[in-house]
Design an enzyme around this catalytic site. Structure first.
Site, mmCIF file in Angstrom:
data_model
loop_
_atom_site.group_PDB
_atom_site.id
_atom_site.type_symbol
_atom_site.label_atom_id
_atom_site.label_comp_id
_atom_site.label_asym_id
_atom_site.label_seq_id
_atom_site.Cartn_x
_atom_site.Cartn_y
_atom_site.Cartn_z
ATOM 1 N N SER A 55 3.062 -2.998 -11.215
ATOM 2 C CA SER A 55 3.162 -1.588 -10.854
ATOM 3 C C SER A 55 2.387 -1.367 -9.563
ATOM 4 O O SER A 55 1.803 -2.294 -9.015
ATOM 5 C CB SER A 55 2.577 -0.710 -11.961
ATOM 6 O OG SER A 55 1.169 -0.839 -11.951
ATOM 7 N N LYS A 56 2.385 -0.123 -9.121
ATOM 8 C CA LYS A 56 1.722 0.212 -7.856
ATOM 9 C C LYS A 56 0.264 -0.230 -7.818
ATOM 10 O O LYS A 56 -0.282 -0.501 -6.754
ATOM 11 C CB LYS A 56 1.790 1.719 -7.622
ATOM 12 C CG LYS A 56 3.136 2.148 -7.086
ATOM 13 C CD LYS A 56 3.027 3.512 -6.445
ATOM 14 C CE LYS A 56 4.417 4.041 -6.135
ATOM 15 N NZ LYS A 56 4.684 5.322 -6.729
ATOM 16 N N ARG A 57 -0.340 -0.287 -8.976
ATOM 17 C CA ARG A 57 -1.749 -0.705 -9.027
ATOM 18 C C ARG A 57 -1.937 -2.099 -8.441
ATOM 19 O O ARG A 57 -3.013 -2.459 -7.993
ATOM 20 C CB ARG A 57 -2.258 -0.736 -10.477
ATOM 21 C CG ARG A 57 -2.469 0.611 -11.095
ATOM 22 C CD ARG A 57 -3.076 0.496 -12.469
ATOM 23 N NE ARG A 57 -2.237 -0.272 -13.388
ATOM 24 C CZ ARG A 57 -2.516 -1.498 -13.783
ATOM 25 N NH1 ARG A 57 -3.602 -2.108 -13.376
ATOM 26 N NH2 ARG A 57 -1.694 -2.133 -14.607
ATOM 27 N N GLY A 71 -0.608 -3.263 -5.798
ATOM 28 C CA GLY A 71 -0.301 -3.309 -4.363
ATOM 29 C C GLY A 71 1.132 -2.900 -4.133
ATOM 30 O O GLY A 71 1.702 -2.180 -4.941
#
Ligand code: GLU
Length: 464
Positions: free
Chosen positions: A241-243, A245
């Site tokens: 996920s966006k976490r 990167g």
């Protein structure tokens, strides 16, 4: 004759093309190309609230950038509503579907009661055989008459045999009250109409497949083959996920990754061909098979992607790298006409640059007038180095054919006569000419920078 392979990529346009979607698209594309088949693009835009035109564009851009060309489509589900209606009418006529007039509140009460009894919440089929007159003022949904007994078995091309008992499946909604199909219905009608032979998708959909198979069967249709590819996890074992990167494909484009490097990396996320790590799209097409898609989840490793990109950077043509770097310089307001041809600089820096952006940073000194940090220059301009540079300046100015070789001849002569080591001269030379201590090899670097610039800068700092 064997049927032609037809695969599809069916993204929901609710965001950009992300790493997971791109990998699914790549596998479907590669399988179609491998078998000289057809790759269909279908936009599943039935989530009206979350679907946007920008997302459609972002997905198409991402696919185009990765070189995933499709043969048919894009088809939009929202343009096919009359077709879903037609198929639902047929199922109703044949007694394989029915109208359900439950209100939201009623369904909620059903769930609450089931939970209270310790049961799994599911639709209880109360309108399945109901002869009751429809309550006024309620637009019904259409539900599927899922088989009551038996089980559904299919041979997943990645996961092997999967069996689910029909008792686990309730009568799912096919068409909502507004005439929009649910995912499970739209996907079946489309895969059928588009004659898809191989459904290749993320394994987050594996639980939907038995439901879809029941609908295929109710329609008397032949089943496609299914291949559910395992999900992609971040380094911490959580779903990517966006976490973790960048997850948007186009963000990698912006960060200076090469499309062919990302495609190569994605191909290796959950699939392998022996120990091949670096291979072209042509090789992927030649090798790709579902039998070598891994069963276990794949791990996204940004360092490996960067390494792979660096390998591709080393091989990229000077002209192409120059083209890729140009817009970044324009954005930074750097005037390329003030320096050597960008292609020459590309040649010099590409083997040292892991990404296009790193290349831009490495090429920048050729086009800027950065002055060296005074204390660094002072430190390297020792009593014996300064006169050596004056000597070098004089000899460099008399070079008629300015190139790597003629420069190094002069430089080596000075080093030899003055008993100096290359770094003693190269370091201040770099600082003087480029304002920084790190550059590629001094000879070719000075050659590309050009005689005029080198002499001007030397005159400025050590000229008398
Ligand atoms: N629209 C679905 C998704 O984006 C497609 C799933 C499928 O390929 O059937 O997850």
């Amino acid at each position: 004759m064997r049927t032609m392979v037809r695969t599809r990529f069916a993204p929901s346009p609710t965001g950009f093309l992300h790493i997971g979607g791109a990998r699914t698209a790549l596998f479907s594309w590669a399988y179609a190309r491998r078998h000289a088949g057809t790759f269909v693009l279908r936009i599943e835009d039935t989530d009206i609230e979350r679907s946007t035109e920008e997302s459609v564009k972002a997905i198409l851009d991402g696919m185009a950038w990765l070189g995933l060309d499709w043969d048919e489509g894009p088809f939009f589900q929202m343009k096919r509503l009359s077709r879903y209606r037609e198929v639902v009418e047929r199922l109703l006529r044949e007694g394989k579907a029915y109208r359900c007039y439950c209100t939201r509140e009623e369904l909620e009460q059903m769930r609450v009661a089931q939970r209270a009894r310790g049961e799994k919440p599911r639709y209880d089929g109360r309108w399945r055989e109901s002869k009751a007159p429809p309550p006024p003022g309620i637009a019904p949904v259409i539900r599927f008459k899922n088989p009551l007994g038996g089980e559904v078995t299919f041979q997943d091309l990645v996961k092997g045999a999967i069996t689910v008992s029909n008792g686990e499946l309730d009568d799912l909604v096919l068409l909502r009250e507004d005439g929009v199909p649910t995912y499970n219905f739209g996907v079946v009608v489309d895969d059928l109409d588009m004659k898809i032979t191989h459904v290749i998708r993320g394994d987050d959909h594996v639980n939907n497949t038995p439901r879809q198979i029941n609908i295929f069967r109710a329609l008397g249709a032949e089943l496609p083959q299914f291949a559910h590819v395992p999900m992609i996890l971040g380094a911490d074992g959580e779903r990517l996920s966006k976490r973790h990167g960048a997850v948007s494909v186009m963000q990698y484009a912006e960060e200076g990754y090469l499309a062919e490097a990302l495609a190569n990396y994605l191909a290796r996320l959950g699939w392998s061909h022996g120990d091949a790590e670096i291979f072209s799209k042509e090789q992927l097409v030649e090798w790709f098979d579902l039998a070598h898609v891994h069963r276990a989840a794949a791990h996204f490793d940004p360092d490996k992607l960067r390494w792979l990109n660096h390998e591709y950077m080393k091989k990229v043509s000077d002209a192409r790298l120059a083209e890729l770097m140009k817009p970044h310089f324009e954005q930074q307001g750097v005037r390329l006409t003030d320096g050597p041809p960008l292609e020459m600089v590309s040649n010099l820096i590409k083997s040292r640059s892991a990404t296009v952006l790193a290349g831009v940073a490495a090429a920048n000194p050729f086009y800027s007038d950065d002055e060296p940090p005074p204390e660094d220059l002072e430190k390297s301009l020792t009593a014996e180095v300064r006169p050596a540079l004056v000597d070098l300046l004089n000899r460099l100015s008399s070079i008629g054919d300015w190139n790597d070789q003629s420069i190094m001849e002069v430089l080596n002569a000075v080093l030899k006569e003055r008993k100096l080591k290359l770094p003693q001269i190269a370091m201040p030379l770099r600082l003087i000419v480029f304002g920084r201590a790190q550059t590629p090899n001094i000879g070719p670097t000075l050659a590309v920078a050009g005689q005029k610039r080198v002499l001007e800068r030397l005159r400025k700092h050590v000229g008398t």
